[in-house]
Design a protein around this motif. Structure first.
Motif, PDB file in Angstrom:
ATOM      1  N   TYR A 181      42.011  30.538  40.857  1.00  0.00           N
ATOM      2  CA  TYR A 181      42.888  29.195  40.934  1.00  0.00           C
ATOM      3  C   TYR A 181      41.368  28.070  40.466  1.00  0.00           C
ATOM      4  N   THR A 215      38.095  29.767  42.408  1.00  0.00           N
ATOM      5  CA  THR A 215      38.465  30.732  43.525  1.00  0.00           C
ATOM      6  C   THR A 215      38.859  32.057  43.009  1.00  0.00           C
ATOM      7  N   ALA A 263      41.173  34.392  44.069  1.00  0.00           N
ATOM      8  CA  ALA A 263      41.859  34.909  44.997  1.00  0.00           C
ATOM      9  C   ALA A 263      42.432  36.254  44.978  1.00  0.00           C
ATOM     10  N   PRO A 280      42.660  39.269  56.553  1.00  0.00           N
ATOM     11  CA  PRO A 280      42.637  37.921  57.392  1.00  0.00           C
ATOM     12  C   PRO A 280      43.161  36.829  56.189  1.00  0.00           C
ATOM     13  N   SER A 281      43.472  35.817  56.930  1.00  0.00           N
ATOM     14  CA  SER A 281      43.808  34.515  56.264  1.00  0.00           C
ATOM     15  C   SER A 281      42.845  34.193  55.230  1.00  0.00           C
ATOM     16  N   GLY A 282      43.436  33.900  54.121  1.00  0.00           N
ATOM     17  CA  GLY A 282      42.656  33.578  52.795  1.00  0.00           C
ATOM     18  C   GLY A 282      42.061  34.755  51.979  1.00  0.00           C
ATOM     19  N   SER A 283      42.401  36.056  52.303  1.00  0.00           N
ATOM     20  CA  SER A 283      41.983  37.206  51.585  1.00  0.00           C
ATOM     21  C   SER A 283      42.558  37.362  50.177  1.00  0.00           C
ATOM     22  N   GLY A 284      43.719  36.626  50.271  1.00  0.00           N
ATOM     23  CA  GLY A 284      44.314  36.925  48.920  1.00  0.00           C
ATOM     24  C   GLY A 284      45.637  37.713  48.749  1.00  0.00           C
ATOM     25  N   LYS A 285      46.271  37.894  50.402  1.00  0.00           N
ATOM     26  CA  LYS A 285      47.496  38.779  50.489  1.00  0.00           C
ATOM     27  C   LYS A 285      48.874  38.024  49.809  1.00  0.00           C
ATOM     28  N   THR A 286      48.727  36.458  49.943  1.00  0.00           N
ATOM     29  CA  THR A 286      49.994  35.692  49.151  1.00  0.00           C
ATOM     30  C   THR A 286      49.852  35.859  48.032  1.00  0.00           C
ATOM     31  N   THR A 287      48.778  35.469  47.234  1.00  0.00           N
ATOM     32  CA  THR A 287      48.524  35.396  45.769  1.00  0.00           C
ATOM     33  C   THR A 287      49.054  36.962  45.246  1.00  0.00           C
TER      34      THR A 287
HETATM   35  P1  ADP Z   1      46.150  34.954  52.432  1.00  0.00           P
HETATM   36  O1  ADP Z   1      47.523  34.990  51.782  1.00  0.00           O
HETATM   37  O2  ADP Z   1      45.363  36.337  52.568  1.00  0.00           O
HETATM   38  O3  ADP Z   1      46.147  34.027  53.353  1.00  0.00           O
HETATM   39  P2  ADP Z   1      45.873  33.480  49.831  1.00  0.00           P
HETATM   40  O4  ADP Z   1      46.261  34.502  48.694  1.00  0.00           O
HETATM   41  O5  ADP Z   1      46.962  32.432  50.261  1.00  0.00           O
HETATM   42  O6  ADP Z   1      45.296  34.597  51.022  1.00  0.00           O
HETATM   43  O7  ADP Z   1      44.740  32.938  49.259  1.00  0.00           O
HETATM   44  C1  ADP Z   1      43.447  33.482  48.894  1.00  0.00           C
HETATM   45  C2  ADP Z   1      42.432  32.604  48.470  1.00  0.00           C
HETATM   46  O8  ADP Z   1      42.937  31.662  47.357  1.00  0.00           O
HETATM   47  C3  ADP Z   1      42.216  31.604  49.311  1.00  0.00           C
HETATM   48  O9  ADP Z   1      40.657  30.932  49.223  1.00  0.00           O
HETATM   49  C4  ADP Z   1      42.881  30.284  49.081  1.00  0.00           C
HETATM   50  O10 ADP Z   1      42.572  28.995  49.561  1.00  0.00           O
HETATM   51  C5  ADP Z   1      43.172  30.285  47.381  1.00  0.00           C
HETATM   52  N1  ADP Z   1      44.360  29.815  47.117  1.00  0.00           N
HETATM   53  C6  ADP Z   1      45.503  30.295  47.249  1.00  0.00           C
HETATM   54  N2  ADP Z   1      46.448  29.646  46.654  1.00  0.00           N
HETATM   55  C7  ADP Z   1      45.826  28.755  45.877  1.00  0.00           C
HETATM   56  C8  ADP Z   1      46.445  27.695  45.010  1.00  0.00           C
HETATM   57  N3  ADP Z   1      47.359  27.420  44.875  1.00  0.00           N
HETATM   58  N4  ADP Z   1      45.436  26.588  44.632  1.00  0.00           N
HETATM   59  C9  ADP Z   1      44.180  27.014  44.842  1.00  0.00           C
HETATM   60  N5  ADP Z   1      43.574  27.875  45.788  1.00  0.00           N
HETATM   61  C10 ADP Z   1      44.731  28.669  46.226  1.00  0.00           C
END
Ligand code: ADP
Ligand code: ADP
Length: 234
Positions: free
Chosen positions: A13, A20, A22, A41-48
């Motif tokens: 990103y 970042t 991700a 953990p939160s912010g580890s990249g799971k959602t991405t």
């Molecule tokens: P998780 O689901 O494990 O909490 P995310 O995949 O949401 O992790 O986020 C992984 C990293 O990418 C984090 O540092 C988050 O802040 C960053 N991030 C996620 N989505 C975006 C986005 N749309 N734009 C910028 N940074 C993003």
């Protein structure tokens, strides 16, 4: 038989000077009939990671094969069709349509595909029995408990016989008793109805229902546990 083949994917990103990573060079495979957890953990990249496998977001580099099809090269129209036909989703907040009964929510995708009502009914009865939701089929979402709603959502995810079911924090909105029931239901989908499941969660109890768990941190897989055997990765 490999259902999901994730090959050296990266997702960045931001732009120059403020990037970042991700997802930072992740590779793994999921075989047919597996129940795999992804924990971190939160912010580890799971959602991405889940979003790029869901075809909702695009990778920066690398390839993702689902049932042999490379989804990173599919065009927009083919993608939505691919998503409809090959993937099932279970979300943290259920995503049921409020104006439809449980039965209608489960049936919707099949109705759109013009599957015959008899066939739809047969399939719904079969999955409802396994998930113990027979007595809520005629109810609307507001008349159901969170646990019931999530089991209905699981039935909806399975009903089209997708190659892969993707679950995003499925127990996130549930108390511990409903969580346990949901996870037992997902286990049944896996063992008795041969669903292949990839589940993302930050919750250790939830992850413990998976047969294999990938641990991610800072966008990388740093450990993998298979039914009690632990092996550390670089
Ligand atoms: P998780 O689901 O494990 O909490 P995310 O995949 O949401 O992790 O986020 C992984 C990293 O990418 C984090 O540092 C988050 O802040 C960053 N991030 C996620 N989505 C975006 C986005 N749309 N734009 C910028 N940074 C993003
Ligand atoms: P989760 O509960 O799954 O960890 P997150 O809080 O990580 O959820 O992310 C929720 C949504 O916000 C995701 O779609 C993610 O891509 C987006 N997001 C996360 N971090 C950022 C960020 N730094 N900038 C923009 N969007 C972000």
């Amino acid at each position: 038989n490999t259902i999901l083949d994730v090959k050296a994917i990266e997702k960045y990103y931001g732009s120059k000077g403020n990037i970042t990573k991700a997802v930072d060079n992740i590779s793994f495979q999921v075989n047919e009939g597996e129940f795999v957890g992804v924990m971190g953990p939160s912010g580890s990249g799971k959602t991405t990671l889940l979003n790029v496998i869901s075809t909702i977001d695009h990778v920066t580099s690398g390839h993702i094969l689902i049932n042999g099809r490379d989804i990173t090269t599919l065009k927009k129209n083919s993608l939505s069709r691919f998503r409809r036909e090959e993937l099932g989703f279970i979300f943290q907040d259920f995503n049921l349509l409020d104006t439809l009964t449980a039965y209608e929510n489960i049936a919707l995708a099949l109705t759109i595909q013009k599957v015959k009502p008899n066939e739809i009914d047969k399939r719904i009865k079969a999955v409802a029995a396994k998930l113990e939701i027979n007595d809520v089929l005629q109810k609307y979402p507001y008349q159901m408990s969170g646990g019931q709603k999530q089991r209905v959502a699981s039935a909806r995810a399975l009903i089209t016989n997708p190659s892969l079911i993707l679950a995003d924090e499925p127990t996130g909105a549930l108390d511990s008793k409903s969580s346990r029931m949901l996870l037992e239901s997902m286990e049944k989908l896996n063992t008795e109805m041969n669903a292949t499941i990839m589940m993302v969660t930050h919750d250790a109890f939830t992850a413990s229902y998976a047969h294999r768990i990938l641990f991610i941190k800072d966008g990388k897989i740093f450990n993998e546990i298979v039914r009690g055997n632990s092996s550390r990765k670089e």
